[in-house]
Scaffold this active site. Structure first.
Site: not given
Ligand code: DAK
Length: 263
Positions: A114, A117, A137
């Site tokens: 997001g 996006e 995603e």
């Molecule tokens: N959501 C919730 N928490 C998150 C987060 C996220 N997207 N990204 C990071 N955090 C949180 C982590 O859980 C961590 O929390 P604590 O453990 O400290 O409580 C804190 O932020 C710091 O993150 P990290 O410890 O993981 O930090 P690192 O430096 O190790 O890693 C990172 C950074 C950005 C690489 C990693 O945090 C990561 O991979 N984050 C997730 C990225 C991700 O996959 N984002 C995309 C999400 S999917 C839809 C509508 C919208 C969407 C899809 C469908 N429909 C309604 C169907 C959109 C989807 C997305 O955006």
């Protein structure tokens, strides 16, 4: 009006909007999105009052622009709920794309899911050399739901968009520049300065012309080329009736700098 997850600050006619959800790298949950919507109402009011000519969106802190939708909220969506969730988010990001003034994303770190996006819904993107983009995603078993499949393909072309969307891979700033995903790249410490420089060069042109240029490009991309050309001619005609056009042409012929008044 203050919002918990979004901050608005003015720097002359440039308005900075900061996404602020530090516990989750500025991830987008329902409250963050509601605050963003309300903050946009405020920005629109400022635009109408001629107080804001450019909007720049950044993330709080130096690690992330926005690290995506909040995965803990996403995990709870079931069936049609997911569709409604996506439609609401899409409507909000459409609001950004349809803003009457140019919107610049200032990407200082992770712009994932997001967050990527959100950056794509902005008209221009300036990134720090530490920025990372991606639509991961598919690694969560879904696809982008806030317009990413549509805007990335329009921005990069089908092949390059699918290379990102089907693999979910992360793209660093230098590759993002090569792909055409971002307009400019700056050293991390100089990101805001680079955005201010871009904003200031846009603000030096006639504000009516800048808005019309934005409307012509956006309107054309959302319709056929024939309709886009009609829109371009119509806007061109409207500008020919402005004082700014008289001033701009007279300034060129008089070898002086134009003093645009926006009328
Ligand atoms: N959501 C919730 N928490 C998150 C987060 C996220 N997207 N990204 C990071 N955090 C949180 C982590 O859980 C961590 O929390 P604590 O453990 O400290 O409580 C804190 O932020 C710091 O993150 P990290 O410890 O993981 O930090 P690192 O430096 O190790 O890693 C990172 C950074 C950005 C690489 C990693 O945090 C990561 O991979 N984050 C997730 C990225 C991700 O996959 N984002 C995309 C999400 S999917 C839809 C509508 C919208 C969407 C899809 C469908 N429909 C309604 C169907 C959109 C989807 C997305 O955006």
């Amino acid at each position: 009006m203050p919002f918990e997850h979004v901050k608005l600050e003015k720097s002359g006619k440039l308005c900075w909007l900061t996404m602020h959800n530090p516990k989750a790298l500025n991830a987008l949950n329902s409250q963050v999105l509601a605050d963003l919507d309300a903050a946009l109402d405020q920005v629109v009011a400022d635009v109408e009052a001629n107080e804001t000519h450019i909007l720049a969106i950044r993330g709080a802190g130096d690690k992330a622009f926005v690290a995506g939708a909040d995965i803990s909220e996403l995990a709870q969506l079931k069936g049609l709920e997911g569709r409604d969730f996506a439609r609401n988010g899409q409507a909000l990001f459409d609001r950004i794309e349809n803003m009457p003034i140019p919107v610049i994303a200032a990407v200082g770190g992770y712009a994932l899911g997001g967050g990527c996006e959100l950056a794509l819904a902005c008209h221009l993107r300036v990134a720090s050399d530490l920025a990372v983009f991606g639509l991961p995603e598919v690694t969560l078993g879904v696809i982008p739901g806030y317009g990413g499949t549509q805007r990335l393909a329009r921005q990069l072309g089908m092949g390059r968009a699918l290379d990102m969307i089907l693999t979910g891979r992360m793209v660093k700033a230098d590759e993002a520049l090569l792909l055409g995903l971002i307009n400019r790249i700056a050293p991390a410490a100089e990101l805001e300065e680079a955005v201010e420089k871009l904003a200031s060069s846009i603000m030096q042109v006639g504000p009516l012309a800048a808005r019309a240029g934005l409307e012509a490009v956006r309107g054309g991309l959302q319709s056929s080329q024939a309709e886009g050309l009609r829109l371009e001619a119509q806007l061109f005609g409207l500008l020919c009736g402005t004082e700014d056009m008289v001033e701009g042409t007279a300034a060129f012929l008089g070898k002086r700098k134009a003093d645009f008044k926006g009328c």
